[in-house]
Design a protein around this motif. Structure first.
Motif, PDB file in Angstrom:
ATOM      1  N   LEU A 263      43.955 110.206  -9.062  1.00  0.00           N
ATOM      2  CA  LEU A 263      42.990 109.361  -8.371  1.00  0.00           C
ATOM      3  C   LEU A 263      43.177 107.965  -8.946  1.00  0.00           C
ATOM      4  O   LEU A 263      42.831 107.697 -10.100  1.00  0.00           O
ATOM      5  CB  LEU A 263      41.559 109.867  -8.586  1.00  0.00           C
ATOM      6  N   ALA A 264      43.762 107.093  -8.158  1.00  0.00           N
ATOM      7  CA  ALA A 264      44.241 105.815  -8.686  1.00  0.00           C
ATOM      8  C   ALA A 264      43.291 104.656  -8.436  1.00  0.00           C
ATOM      9  O   ALA A 264      43.339 103.649  -9.150  1.00  0.00           O
ATOM     10  CB  ALA A 264      45.609 105.492  -8.084  1.00  0.00           C
ATOM     11  N   GLY A 265      42.420 104.756  -7.407  1.00  0.00           N
ATOM     12  CA  GLY A 265      41.564 103.624  -7.098  1.00  0.00           C
ATOM     13  C   GLY A 265      40.364 104.019  -6.259  1.00  0.00           C
ATOM     14  O   GLY A 265      40.352 105.064  -5.605  1.00  0.00           O
ATOM     15  N   TYR A 266      39.359 103.161  -6.277  1.00  0.00           N
ATOM     16  CA  TYR A 266      38.097 103.418  -5.583  1.00  0.00           C
ATOM     17  C   TYR A 266      37.500 102.085  -5.170  1.00  0.00           C
ATOM     18  O   TYR A 266      37.465 101.133  -5.955  1.00  0.00           O
ATOM     19  CB  TYR A 266      37.159 104.162  -6.531  1.00  0.00           C
ATOM     20  N   GLY A 267      37.062 102.013  -3.923  1.00  0.00           N
ATOM     21  CA  GLY A 267      36.377 100.818  -3.443  1.00  0.00           C
ATOM     22  C   GLY A 267      35.107 101.192  -2.711  1.00  0.00           C
ATOM     23  O   GLY A 267      35.107 102.126  -1.901  1.00  0.00           O
TER      24      GLY A 267
ATOM     25  N   ARG B 289      36.874  97.194   5.873  1.00  0.00           N
ATOM     26  CA  ARG B 289      38.124  96.585   5.429  1.00  0.00           C
ATOM     27  C   ARG B 289      38.023  96.181   3.962  1.00  0.00           C
ATOM     28  O   ARG B 289      38.975  96.354   3.187  1.00  0.00           O
ATOM     29  CB  ARG B 289      38.441  95.356   6.283  1.00  0.00           C
ATOM     30  N   ARG B 290      36.880  95.637   3.559  1.00  0.00           N
ATOM     31  CA  ARG B 290      36.717  95.235   2.164  1.00  0.00           C
ATOM     32  C   ARG B 290      36.781  96.440   1.238  1.00  0.00           C
ATOM     33  O   ARG B 290      37.339  96.357   0.128  1.00  0.00           O
ATOM     34  CB  ARG B 290      35.397  94.483   1.980  1.00  0.00           C
ATOM     35  N   ALA B 291      36.246  97.577   1.656  1.00  0.00           N
ATOM     36  CA  ALA B 291      36.315  98.781   0.832  1.00  0.00           C
ATOM     37  C   ALA B 291      37.760  99.248   0.677  1.00  0.00           C
ATOM     38  O   ALA B 291      38.185  99.658  -0.413  1.00  0.00           O
ATOM     39  CB  ALA B 291      35.462  99.885   1.444  1.00  0.00           C
ATOM     40  N   ILE B 292      38.520  99.190   1.765  1.00  0.00           N
ATOM     41  CA  ILE B 292      39.950  99.542   1.689  1.00  0.00           C
ATOM     42  C   ILE B 292      40.668  98.602   0.729  1.00  0.00           C
ATOM     43  O   ILE B 292      41.431  99.035  -0.137  1.00  0.00           O
ATOM     44  CB  ILE B 292      40.592  99.484   3.094  1.00  0.00           C
TER      45      ILE B 292
ATOM     46  N   SER C  53      27.110 101.888   4.171  1.00  0.00           N
ATOM     47  CA  SER C  53      27.777 102.176   2.896  1.00  0.00           C
ATOM     48  C   SER C  53      29.185 102.700   3.142  1.00  0.00           C
ATOM     49  O   SER C  53      29.366 103.663   3.902  1.00  0.00           O
ATOM     50  CB  SER C  53      26.970 103.203   2.092  1.00  0.00           C
ATOM     51  N   ASN C  54      30.148 102.104   2.481  1.00  0.00           N
ATOM     52  CA  ASN C  54      31.562 102.460   2.666  1.00  0.00           C
ATOM     53  C   ASN C  54      32.172 102.855   1.339  1.00  0.00           C
ATOM     54  O   ASN C  54      31.923 102.216   0.308  1.00  0.00           O
ATOM     55  CB  ASN C  54      32.324 101.259   3.224  1.00  0.00           C
TER      56      ASN C  54
END
Length: 413
Positions: A260-264, A281-284, A404-405
């Motif tokens: 698990l390399a990243g989370y937004g 898009r900001r969450a991505i 919420s994203n």
């Protein structure tokens, strides 16, 4: 990307197909729908909707009758999935010793709704003077997390998140951050929901977002990205991941399934039920930056894809906006077309699908995507049948009411 690396060493799942996570994934690759017509006539107005129910589960045998009686169904499903994930990671579920370096992070959208509805019926329909003295502990949203912590001796944080349909994705993301920051070595993260309370179903029906259907058409009721899509399908289920600091996992000889390399996570700050592409898009972008991944490294996206009129094109617009010309080469599928929308559990279940996609090099399809909505074009939809595809890195999207994203970024290990 900063801090310690976090890997996945165990998965657990309670699904409509029965069996384990591997069997669940095989059914998805085969394009097998778990959607059936759900009917009930034990209430003032009969109910018949396409829905997904879990396969028969003997919780008394799995958990013990006395313990199972203190749990709402969402907690029963969640506890079974948690124990399976713990076992899959190579830990002993029978070891109840205190584990201060291990914790729980759990998500649920509805919590013990069935327990509360049972109490309302007893008071208002049956005219009983009181409800069960267990009603509060059955209904509380942190019940699943608490039961897992008690059973497994997990003495680090015991956290519960209720963020609608992003609940378990956010639970995973926050557990990930906790390990990376050095506050824990191992976190059991997941979610569960059992939404088929009569009042809950009627409430979703009133929103006009549920797919219609009869017994014959029910299996094809959920059609993400299709021009003829007509709404989502409510499902129950549970899933769990064991997240572990990489060096800790290697030291004990654990099998590493993926990183698990990243989370937004972001908020649209716009509307309670209408999604906004900019926030998604900001969450991505945050997940990608957190993971240190470039757009050309993403081979697959497990889309949130609920089959609602507004949700599907909004999500594809967010993907197009972030990836630009690369979007046309990114494989996208929405497995809710087969397993339905598990609300608070959907994030973890689709994270499991994403991990297994990388492990197998096979992408499950968006079932029943026969005629693509032009507003959902611009990505490489995997439709009708699975495709063999090496996946180096992948995203799993979860987008919720309230704006919420949450996006999880995975890398093959």
């Amino acid at each position: 990307m900063s801090g310690r690396r976090v890997v996945i060493t165990g998965v657990g799942l309670v699904s409509p197909y029965g069996g384990d996570a591997a069997d669940f994934f095989e059914r998805l690759l085969a394009g097998e729908s778990a959607v059936r017509l759900y009917e009930t006539d034990d209430v003032p107005r009969p109910l018949a909707i396409p829905a997904v129910r879990c396969a028969a589960l003997d919780v008394d045998a799995l958990l013990g009758r006395a313990l199972a009686s203190t749990m709402d169904r969402f907690a029963q499903l969640g506890t079974v999935a948690a124990l399976d994930a713990w076992r899959d990671a190579g830990f002993d579920p029978g070891d109840r010793s205190e584990k201060p370096h291990c914790g729980v992070a759990w998500g649920t959208a509805l919590g013990g709704t069935l327990a509360y509805e049972r109490g309302y019926r007893e008071l208002w329909l049956a005219g009983r003077p009181r409800v069960s003295p267990l009603s509060v502990v059955l209904g509380m949203n942190n019940a699943a997390a608490s039961h897992a912590a008690i059973l497994l001796g997990l003495a680090n944080a015991c956290l519960s998140y209720t963020v609608a349909c992003a609940s378990s994705a956010i639970a995973i993301g926050e557990a990930f951050r906790r390990i990376r920051a050095g506050a824990a070595e191992v976190m059991l993260a997941g979610g569960s929901d059992a939404p088929h309370a009569y009042g809950v179903v009627r409430a979703w029906e009133a929103l006009r977002v549920l797919a219609p259907g009869d017994a014959e058409s029910a299996p094809r009721a959920c059609r993400p990205f299709d021009r003829e899509r007509a709404g989502l399908v409510l499902a129950e289920g549970a899933g769990a991941l064991v997240l572990e600091e990489r060096e800790h996992a290697l030291a004990r000889g654990a099998t590493i399934l993926a990183e698990l390399a990243g989370y937004g996570s972001t908020c649209d700050h716009a509307h309670l039920v209408r999604p906004e592409a900019a926030g998604q898009r900001r969450a991505i972008a945050l997940a990608m930056e957190d993971a240190g991944l470039a757009p050309e490294e993403i081979d697959y996206i497990n889309a949130h894809g609920t089959a609602t009129r507004e949700g599907d094109p909004t999500e594809i617009a967010a993907i197009r906006d972030y990836f630009g010309p690369r979007a046309a080469g990114v494989a996208v599928s929405a497995t809710k077309s087969m397993h339905g929308h598990m609300l608070g559990a959907t994030g973890v279940v689709e994270a499991i699908v994403t991990v297994l996609t990388m492990r197998r090099g096979a992408v499950p399809p968006t079932a029943w995507l026969d005629a693509l909505d032009p507003d959902c074009a611009g990505v490489r939809h995997i439709a009708a049948r699975a495709e063999n595809l090496p996946v180096r890195a992948a995203l799993s999207n979860s987008f919720a009411f309230g704006g919420s994203n949450a996006v999880l970024a995975f890398r093959a290990h």
